[in-house]
Each structure stands twice: as structure tokens, then as C-alpha cells.
Design a protein around this motif. Sequence first.
Motif, PDB file in Angstrom:
ATOM      1  N   ILE A  36       1.054  -1.225   0.118  1.00 27.71           N
ATOM      2  CA  ILE A  36       0.264  -0.155   0.060  1.00 27.71           C
ATOM      3  C   ILE A  36       1.064   1.375   0.200  1.00 27.71           C
ATOM      4  CG2 ILE A  36      -1.908   1.408   1.130  1.00 27.71           C
ATOM      5  CD1 ILE A  36      -1.833  -1.928   2.264  1.00 27.71           C
ATOM      6  N   GLY A  37       0.864   1.864  -1.206  1.00 31.17           N
ATOM      7  CA  GLY A  37       1.880   3.447  -1.163  1.00 31.17           C
ATOM      8  C   GLY A  37       1.012   4.480  -0.885  1.00 31.17           C
ATOM      9  N   ARG A  38       1.710   5.713  -0.002  1.00 28.04           N
ATOM     10  CA  ARG A  38       1.409   6.653   0.601  1.00 28.04           C
ATOM     11  C   ARG A  38       2.019   7.948   0.198  1.00 28.04           C
ATOM     12  NH1 ARG A  38       1.949   7.851   6.271  1.00 28.04           N
ATOM     13  NH2 ARG A  38       3.911   7.076   6.741  1.00 28.04           N
ATOM     14  N   GLN A  39       1.722   8.724  -0.134  1.00 31.07           N
ATOM     15  CA  GLN A  39       2.695   9.237  -0.635  1.00 31.07           C
ATOM     16  C   GLN A  39       2.041  11.292   0.066  1.00 31.07           C
ATOM     17  OE1 GLN A  39       1.983  11.393  -4.510  1.00 31.07           O
ATOM     18  NE2 GLN A  39       3.774  10.799  -5.639  1.00 31.07           N
ATOM     19  N   TRP A  40       2.770  11.815   0.484  1.00 31.82           N
ATOM     20  CA  TRP A  40       2.351  12.677   0.747  1.00 31.82           C
ATOM     21  C   TRP A  40       4.404  14.592   1.048  1.00 31.82           C
ATOM     22  CZ3 TRP A  40       5.347   9.254   3.496  1.00 31.82           C
ATOM     23  CH2 TRP A  40       6.519   9.670   4.238  1.00 31.82           C
ATOM     24  N   LYS A  41       4.792  15.263   0.735  1.00 29.42           N
ATOM     25  CA  LYS A  41       4.048  16.338   1.328  1.00 29.42           C
ATOM     26  C   LYS A  41       5.344  16.868   2.992  1.00 29.42           C
ATOM     27  CE  LYS A  41       2.914  18.939  -2.506  1.00 29.42           C
ATOM     28  NZ  LYS A  41       3.185  20.286  -3.034  1.00 29.42           N
ATOM     29  N   SER A  42       6.790  16.915   2.332  1.00 27.84           N
ATOM     30  CA  SER A  42       7.315  16.907   4.170  1.00 27.84           C
ATOM     31  C   SER A  42       7.169  18.829   3.839  1.00 27.84           C
ATOM     32  CB  SER A  42       8.702  16.693   3.644  1.00 27.84           C
ATOM     33  OG  SER A  42       9.446  17.184   2.681  1.00 27.84           O
ATOM     34  N   ALA A  43       7.862  19.059   5.397  1.00 24.26           N
ATOM     35  CA  ALA A  43       8.160  20.604   5.135  1.00 24.26           C
ATOM     36  C   ALA A  43       8.738  21.308   4.728  1.00 24.26           C
ATOM     37  CB  ALA A  43       8.792  20.585   7.136  1.00 24.26           C
ATOM     38  N   ASN A  44       9.442  21.175   4.133  1.00 23.54           N
ATOM     39  CA  ASN A  44      10.503  21.595   2.991  1.00 23.54           C
ATOM     40  C   ASN A  44       9.073  21.030   1.530  1.00 23.54           C
ATOM     41  OD1 ASN A  44      11.031  19.204   2.696  1.00 23.54           O
ATOM     42  ND2 ASN A  44      13.423  19.067   2.522  1.00 23.54           N
ATOM     43  N   GLY A  45       8.520  20.801   1.658  1.00 26.49           N
ATOM     44  CA  GLY A  45       7.874  20.275   0.391  1.00 26.49           C
ATOM     45  C   GLY A  45       8.096  19.367  -0.244  1.00 26.49           C
ATOM     46  N   GLU A  46       9.433  18.597   0.178  1.00 28.99           N
ATOM     47  CA  GLU A  46       9.385  17.892  -1.053  1.00 28.99           C
ATOM     48  C   GLU A  46       8.418  16.364  -0.867  1.00 28.99           C
ATOM     49  OE1 GLU A  46      13.428  16.066  -0.158  1.00 28.99           O
ATOM     50  OE2 GLU A  46      14.278  18.471  -0.283  1.00 28.99           O
ATOM     51  N   VAL A  47       7.935  15.696  -2.394  1.00 30.57           N
ATOM     52  CA  VAL A  47       7.781  14.524  -2.448  1.00 30.57           C
ATOM     53  C   VAL A  47       7.975  13.512  -1.650  1.00 30.57           C
ATOM     54  CG1 VAL A  47       5.966  13.095  -2.968  1.00 30.57           C
ATOM     55  CG2 VAL A  47       5.914  15.493  -4.196  1.00 30.57           C
ATOM     56  N   GLN A  48       7.022  13.218  -0.713  1.00 30.41           N
ATOM     57  CA  GLN A  48       8.048  11.834   0.044  1.00 30.41           C
ATOM     58  C   GLN A  48       6.976  10.669  -0.204  1.00 30.41           C
ATOM     59  OE1 GLN A  48      11.080  11.875   2.271  1.00 30.41           O
ATOM     60  NE2 GLN A  48      10.406  14.360   1.429  1.00 30.41           N
ATOM     61  N   ASN A  49       7.171   9.374  -0.735  1.00 35.78           N
ATOM     62  CA  ASN A  49       6.769   8.269  -0.642  1.00 35.78           C
ATOM     63  C   ASN A  49       7.385   6.912  -0.096  1.00 35.78           C
ATOM     64  OD1 ASN A  49       5.523   9.086  -3.038  1.00 35.78           O
ATOM     65  ND2 ASN A  49       7.204   9.367  -4.291  1.00 35.78           N
ATOM     66  N   GLN A  50       5.910   6.754   0.991  1.00 36.47           N
ATOM     67  CA  GLN A  50       6.056   5.171   1.458  1.00 36.47           C
ATOM     68  C   GLN A  50       5.523   4.095   1.185  1.00 36.47           C
ATOM     69  OE1 GLN A  50       6.069   6.111   5.507  1.00 36.47           O
ATOM     70  NE2 GLN A  50       5.777   3.482   5.659  1.00 36.47           N
ATOM     71  N   THR A  51       5.933   2.951   0.941  1.00 36.19           N
ATOM     72  CA  THR A  51       4.818   1.698   0.569  1.00 36.19           C
ATOM     73  C   THR A  51       5.299   1.211   2.404  1.00 36.19           C
ATOM     74  OG1 THR A  51       5.737   1.445  -1.823  1.00 36.19           O
ATOM     75  CG2 THR A  51       4.400   0.146  -0.157  1.00 36.19           C
ATOM     76  N   ASP A  52       3.813   0.129   2.517  1.00 36.06           N
ATOM     77  CA  ASP A  52       3.791  -0.118   3.486  1.00 36.06           C
ATOM     78  C   ASP A  52       3.722  -1.641   2.820  1.00 36.06           C
ATOM     79  OD1 ASP A  52       3.892   1.368   5.722  1.00 36.06           O
ATOM     80  OD2 ASP A  52       2.328   2.155   5.281  1.00 36.06           O
ATOM     81  N   PHE A  53       4.054  -3.597   3.687  1.00 32.25           N
ATOM     82  CA  PHE A  53       3.658  -3.937   3.138  1.00 32.25           C
ATOM     83  C   PHE A  53       3.029  -4.435   4.310  1.00 32.25           C
ATOM     84  CE2 PHE A  53       7.075  -2.405   1.249  1.00 32.25           C
ATOM     85  CZ  PHE A  53       7.052  -3.135  -0.746  1.00 32.25           C
ATOM     86  N   VAL A  54       1.620  -5.255   4.394  1.00 30.82           N
ATOM     87  CA  VAL A  54       1.095  -5.749   5.153  1.00 30.82           C
ATOM     88  C   VAL A  54       0.277  -6.955   5.034  1.00 30.82           C
ATOM     89  CG1 VAL A  54      -1.087  -5.861   6.361  1.00 30.82           C
ATOM     90  CG2 VAL A  54       0.475  -3.417   5.460  1.00 30.82           C
ATOM     91  N   PRO A  55       0.530  -7.887   6.298  1.00 33.63           N
ATOM     92  CA  PRO A  55      -0.096  -9.613   5.932  1.00 33.63           C
ATOM     93  C   PRO A  55      -1.140  -9.740   6.127  1.00 33.63           C
ATOM     94  CG  PRO A  55       1.595  -8.721   7.934  1.00 33.63           C
ATOM     95  CD  PRO A  55       1.466  -7.389   7.345  1.00 33.63           C
ATOM     96  N   VAL A  56      -1.839 -10.670   5.510  1.00 33.44           N
ATOM     97  CA  VAL A  56      -3.283 -10.780   5.180  1.00 33.44           C
ATOM     98  C   VAL A  56      -3.125 -12.309   4.999  1.00 33.44           C
ATOM     99  CG1 VAL A  56      -5.200 -10.512   4.116  1.00 33.44           C
ATOM    100  CG2 VAL A  56      -4.134  -8.762   4.177  1.00 33.44           C
ATOM    101  N   VAL A  57      -4.039 -12.888   6.172  1.00 33.62           N
ATOM    102  CA  VAL A  57      -4.660 -14.010   5.706  1.00 33.62           C
ATOM    103  C   VAL A  57      -5.924 -14.707   5.512  1.00 33.62           C
ATOM    104  CG1 VAL A  57      -4.736 -16.453   7.580  1.00 33.62           C
ATOM    105  CG2 VAL A  57      -2.319 -14.872   8.031  1.00 33.62           C
ATOM    106  N   LEU A  58      -5.823 -15.316   4.250  1.00 32.52           N
ATOM    107  CA  LEU A  58      -7.034 -15.778   4.207  1.00 32.52           C
ATOM    108  C   LEU A  58      -7.267 -16.988   4.641  1.00 32.52           C
ATOM    109  CD1 LEU A  58      -5.668 -13.746   1.414  1.00 32.52           C
ATOM    110  CD2 LEU A  58      -8.464 -13.107   1.359  1.00 32.52           C
ATOM    111  N   TRP A  59      -8.712 -17.559   5.094  1.00 32.33           N
ATOM    112  CA  TRP A  59      -8.989 -19.008   4.947  1.00 32.33           C
ATOM    113  C   TRP A  59      -9.966 -19.860   3.783  1.00 32.33           C
ATOM    114  CZ3 TRP A  59      -6.679 -22.119   8.303  1.00 32.33           C
ATOM    115  CH2 TRP A  59      -6.080 -20.885  10.197  1.00 32.33           C
ATOM    116  N   GLY A  60     -10.045 -20.810   3.414  1.00 30.14           N
ATOM    117  CA  GLY A  60     -11.199 -21.305   3.727  1.00 30.14           C
ATOM    118  C   GLY A  60     -11.422 -20.893   2.067  1.00 30.14           C
TER     119      GLY A  60
END
Length: 165
Positions: A36-60
Motif C-alpha cells: 500500500i503506497g502513500r505519498q505526502w509533502k514534507s515540511a520543506n515541500g519535497e514529495v515523500q513516498n512510502q510503501t507499507d507491506f501488510v501481511p494478510v491471512v485468508l481462510w477457506g
Amino acid sequence: MSRGFNKVILMGNLARDPDVRYTPSKQKVARITVAIGRQWKSANGEVQNQTDFVPVVLWGSLADICERYLRKGRPVLIEGRISVRDFDDPKSGQHRWITEVVASGLTLLSGGRREDDASPYPTGSSRGSFGDFGSLRDDKDFGDEFPMDISTLSEGDEDQPDIPF
């Protein structure tokens, strides 16, 4: 004691192909990682990107759908709950904690598809999740009877036909 609320909705892309296995009691379980990617601007105006990797379990049956239709890079929407569990790692002897999402719902999203990737379900477009099938009006087999063009009816016409919806 008050009752809590634990609901998660995630939308992202699969970071890798699903890992599908069976428990000793023959229950199917799939493990996926949703990026899941997200993007924001830092205090100095630079665009920052970060990706979170979330583990998911599915059954049946959700694990079955995962195995059949999902591959790395596919967009997906997951509904579920956060689960935190702990165990003693037999290899290292350390006590470990795992936080993951246990899925209760799975929605296959369109997009993110490579052209050379074969898929058993139709690709999406901007017009809907099953592509653009064109207008029924263009089909020559219907003649003048079907489909009825209700856009030509004006408001206040007494002899308007009853439309069953």
C-alpha cells in the motif's frame, strides 16, 4: 466491559504470489502481502513516498479465490480484522509477536494488469469492472423494438409505458 471494534479495509497490490497451504486438519489457508503506497509533502515541500507491506491471512473459500485469481501486482481490496498473536520460535528460542490482517472479505479489482498476463476473468476499463461491451442499441438483431430509448420520453406524458424498475 465494553465491546470493541476491529475492522480493517485495505486497498493495494499484491507484493508477491499467494502462498497457499493446508492445515493438518485439511483447511486451506492463503498468505498474501498487500503493498500500500502513500505519498505526502514534507515540511520543506519535497514529495515523500512510502510503501507499507501488510501481511494478510485468508481462510477457506477466500484462500481458494486467492489461489485461482491473484498474482503478484494485482490490485485487491481486503476487508477483515487485525490479529496479534505470539509464539516461541523453536529455531532461535525467542518469543515473537505477529501482527496480521485476517480477511473476512476479498474484492478483485480491475487494473494493474499486464497485457501478456493471461487471466480467467475479464479486464476492467473506465466504464466498469467488466469492460466496455458497447451498446445493445448497436446490435442489429433487436430491430426497432429493443431496447426502448427512455431518454426521448418527456416529463408529464400521460401515455408513458410502465417500466418495471
